[in-house]
Motif scaffolding. Structure first.
Motif, mmCIF file in Angstrom:
data_model
loop_
_atom_site.group_PDB
_atom_site.id
_atom_site.type_symbol
_atom_site.label_atom_id
_atom_site.label_comp_id
_atom_site.label_asym_id
_atom_site.label_seq_id
_atom_site.Cartn_x
_atom_site.Cartn_y
_atom_site.Cartn_z
ATOM 1 N N GLY A 101 0.992 -1.239 -0.263
ATOM 2 C CA GLY A 101 0.065 -0.062 0.162
ATOM 3 C C GLY A 101 0.882 1.207 0.018
ATOM 4 O O GLY A 101 0.236 2.218 0.226
ATOM 5 N N LYS A 102 2.067 1.089 -0.261
ATOM 6 C CA LYS A 102 3.097 2.519 -0.303
ATOM 7 C C LYS A 102 2.993 2.667 -1.716
ATOM 8 O O LYS A 102 4.046 2.777 -2.436
ATOM 9 N N ILE A 103 1.833 3.527 -2.313
ATOM 10 C CA ILE A 103 2.004 3.765 -3.600
ATOM 11 C C ILE A 103 2.864 5.146 -3.911
ATOM 12 O O ILE A 103 3.479 4.973 -5.172
ATOM 13 N N ARG A 104 3.106 6.034 -2.797
ATOM 14 C CA ARG A 104 4.166 7.177 -3.167
ATOM 15 C C ARG A 104 5.301 6.256 -3.493
ATOM 16 O O ARG A 104 6.112 6.947 -4.483
ATOM 17 N N GLU A 105 5.915 5.339 -2.839
ATOM 18 C CA GLU A 105 7.126 4.756 -2.837
ATOM 19 C C GLU A 105 7.230 4.015 -4.103
ATOM 20 O O GLU A 105 8.200 4.134 -4.795
ATOM 21 N N ALA A 106 6.050 3.561 -4.713
ATOM 22 C CA ALA A 106 5.973 2.809 -6.040
ATOM 23 C C ALA A 106 6.308 3.695 -6.957
ATOM 24 O O ALA A 106 6.849 3.275 -8.024
ATOM 25 N N ALA A 107 5.525 4.812 -6.761
ATOM 26 C CA ALA A 107 5.777 5.634 -8.049
ATOM 27 C C ALA A 107 7.407 6.043 -8.150
ATOM 28 O O ALA A 107 7.775 6.321 -9.401
ATOM 29 N N LEU A 108 7.926 6.327 -7.021
ATOM 30 C CA LEU A 108 9.471 6.750 -7.049
ATOM 31 C C LEU A 108 10.312 5.577 -7.702
ATOM 32 O O LEU A 108 11.046 5.601 -8.594
#
Length: 238
Positions: A101-108
């Motif tokens: 659920g860490k979508i911001r990290e996934a984007a990075l």
């Protein structure tokens, strides 16, 4: 009276001009080449930093930023031993972030993967998931999923994720053929069978219960378990 009519005419013309400018037909969406032969519609999201937006928000980078990107790519390739292994390592971190659920990290991570090997399917697959879950932009996700299907080395779960997005977008007729192939690509993936059962049921396909039975055998995830129970009840599966 005539003066009032003239003002009214001017106001009407002004409103018409504004409507023309606001119309989606007034200007075509800008398309950007992000890899050789790969065109993507330029979309930006003001609420997020550029490095958390797909393709870094298409922002123009200065010389210092470009040098920083080159140093990152060189460092990760040096640490892993090859460009292929570097890409694998970064995308693995990206999928781990998605699954927790860490979508911001996934984007990075998927933006970093884009720097390493911009032609690979996983870049577009991962950024499609980011567009869907971070920005609720299903049009962008749809476009990126379609690109991911055409690019090298797609992961087996690609069509399962794409079909799920189409169901969320309330497009079950489009979702079903994608999910029919998804269960062939990854026959042991219970969530793909669950989503296929949902698509079949929504399309009035009598084979919905057969897909639901397969899903139950494959132990779908906790998130998919509620969907499986719901579709079995709705379809009156035995």
């Amino acid at each position: 009276m005539k003066r009032f009519e003239n003002h009214l005419k001017q106001a009407v013309r002004a409103v018409a001009c504004v409507l023309m400018l606001a119309s989606p037909l007034a200007a075509a969406a800008e398309s950007v080449e992000v890899a050789p032969g790969v065109q993507v519609t330029k979309r930006t999201y003001a609420a997020a930093p550029t490095n958390e937006q797909p393709f870094f928000g298409f922002a123009a980078k200065n010389a210092e930023e470009k040098t920083g990107d080159e140093k990152f790519v060189s460092a990760i390739i040096g640490a892993t031993g090859s460009r292929e292994k570097a890409f694998e390592e970064i995308t693995m971190r990206g999928w781990r972030a998605v699954n927790t659920g860490k979508i911001r990290e996934a984007a990075l991570r998927f933006n970093q993967a884009f720097l390493i090997s911009p032609e690979q399917s996983a870049v577009y697959h991962g950024l499609a998931v980011v567009a869907q879950f971070r920005f609720n932009d299903l049009d962008a996700a749809d476009e990126l999923f379609k690109i991911a299907l055409k690019q090298p080395n797609p992961v087996k779960a690609l069509r399962a994720d794409y079909g799920r997005m189409l169901l969320i977008a309330k497009r079950p007729r489009d979702a079903q053929p994608v999910l029919e192939q998804a269960v062939k690509d990854a026959p042991d993936f219970g969530d793909a069978w669950t989503n296929l059962a949902v698509a079949r049921f929504q399309n009035g396909d009598a084979a919905a219960c057969a897909a639901a039975d397969e899903a139950a055998k494959k132990r779908p995830s906790n998130n998919s378990g509620a969907d499986l129970t719901a579709v079995r009840n709705a379809a009156q599966c035995k």
